[in-house]
Design an enzyme around this catalytic site. Structure first.
Site, mmCIF file in Angstrom:
data_model
loop_
_atom_site.group_PDB
_atom_site.id
_atom_site.type_symbol
_atom_site.label_atom_id
_atom_site.label_comp_id
_atom_site.label_asym_id
_atom_site.label_seq_id
_atom_site.Cartn_x
_atom_site.Cartn_y
_atom_site.Cartn_z
ATOM 1 N N GLU A 170 11.815 -0.600 -3.707
ATOM 2 C CA GLU A 170 11.350 -0.311 -5.058
ATOM 3 C C GLU A 170 9.856 -0.566 -5.121
ATOM 4 O O GLU A 170 9.381 -1.596 -4.621
ATOM 5 C CB GLU A 170 12.079 -1.192 -6.070
ATOM 6 N N GLU A 175 4.377 -2.104 -14.881
ATOM 7 C CA GLU A 175 5.315 -2.683 -15.839
ATOM 8 C C GLU A 175 4.522 -3.518 -16.827
ATOM 9 O O GLU A 175 3.473 -4.084 -16.491
ATOM 10 C CB GLU A 175 6.331 -3.590 -15.161
#
Length: 291
Positions: A170, A175
């Site tokens: 990932e 974010e």
């Protein structure tokens, strides 16, 4: 970020090697003259971005009429309200109330609080449609804000879910947890370094402001030997296999992209009386360049 969730059965992926363009409807070649940080709502942070040094091999500029769905040739809707491995509260839907073009060249993902007190939002992926190993992956985004609001632009390995997370890899390009509007995070998760043990760095707004107030370009430049994160073309972290301390580098195959706005979860916490809905993540474009 802990995103461990179920996916529907996958088709054979479209792999576009670095420097190659696939002649297939699953990955559409776009004009090569679009600069990084180009067309879209004006932003002082992006005014001085330079033109791309590599060829633009794919993009979605989100041109289309207001209320239209994001292009199904590029994007899947993942749906459900099962917490997504993080204790999240939202029900992801394919409703235009949660994801639609605005008619001004943007995709808008809207997190809402519904009349019953529950939350809805959208999660879009390019799985089986746009998957590439290496290059510059970038999006120009204005993120939402508020306690418990969790926007993200990230990638998962194309071998997921046949190869379970985190072994599939990932890459979190951007974010934000809504109670920290002046900070964004870039992280990788792999075998032995996942969830709270993911490896990455944070980037603070250079003027002490809030990323929620304007559009910013969030990017990674990914090669076989490194991943570099940047905001508005300012690099803030580079990771190499040597930085993993002997743990496995799983960033040697194609990944697909994800855009979503979660509500709640162990990391951002949960909405409170200060949180205002609806909250919107506005995406001017998503682009992939060769390096």
């Amino acid at each position: 970020m802990q995103h461990r969730r179920s996916h529907p059965a996958r088709r054979v992926p479209v792999l576009v090697a670095a420097g190659a363009v696939a002649a297939t409807a699953a990955l559409t070649l776009t004009a090569l003259t679009v600069p990084r940080g180009g067309a879209g709502p004006a932003s002082s942070d992006n005014a001085d971005l330079t033109a791309a040094s590599g060829a633009l091999v794919w993009s979605d500029e989100f041109d289309g009429p207001a209320g239209a769905a994001p292009d199904p040739a590029n994007w899947n809707h993942e749906t459900g309200d099962h917490g997504w491995g993080n204790g999240e509260l939202q029900n992801y839907t394919d409703s235009r109330e949660n994801s639609a073009l605005d008619g001004n060249g943007n995709l808008v993902i809207t997190a809402r609080q519904e009349a019953d007190g529950g939350y809805t939002s959208a999660r879009l992926t390019t799985q089986d449609k746009v998957e590439q190993a290496y290059g510059r992956f970038e999006a120009r985004i204005r993120i939402p804000t508020g306690q418990g609001v969790w926007p993200a632009f990230w990638m998962l390995g194309d071998n997921f879910p046949e190869t379970p997370w985190p072994d599939s890899g990932e890459i979190d390009i951007m974010e934000n947890v809504g109670h920290e509007p002046g900070t964004v995070h870039g992280t990788v998760h792999g075998p032995g370094y996942s969830g709270a043990n993911g490896i990455g760095a944070s980037y603070g707004h250079p003027r002490g402001g809030a990323f929620t107030d304007d559009f910013h370009v969030y990017a990674v430049e990914w090669t076989p030997d490194s991943i570099t994160w940047s905001v508005d073309d300012v690099p803030f972290n580079t990771l190499t296999p040597a930085d993993l301390g002997g743990r496995t580098w799983v960033y040697d195959h194609a990944f697909f992209m994800i855009l979503n706005v979660a509500v709640g979860g162990a990391w951002p916490g949960y909405p409170d009386e200060t949180t205002r809905f609806p909250q919107q993540m506005v995406v001017d474009y998503v682009r992939i360049y060769d390096l």
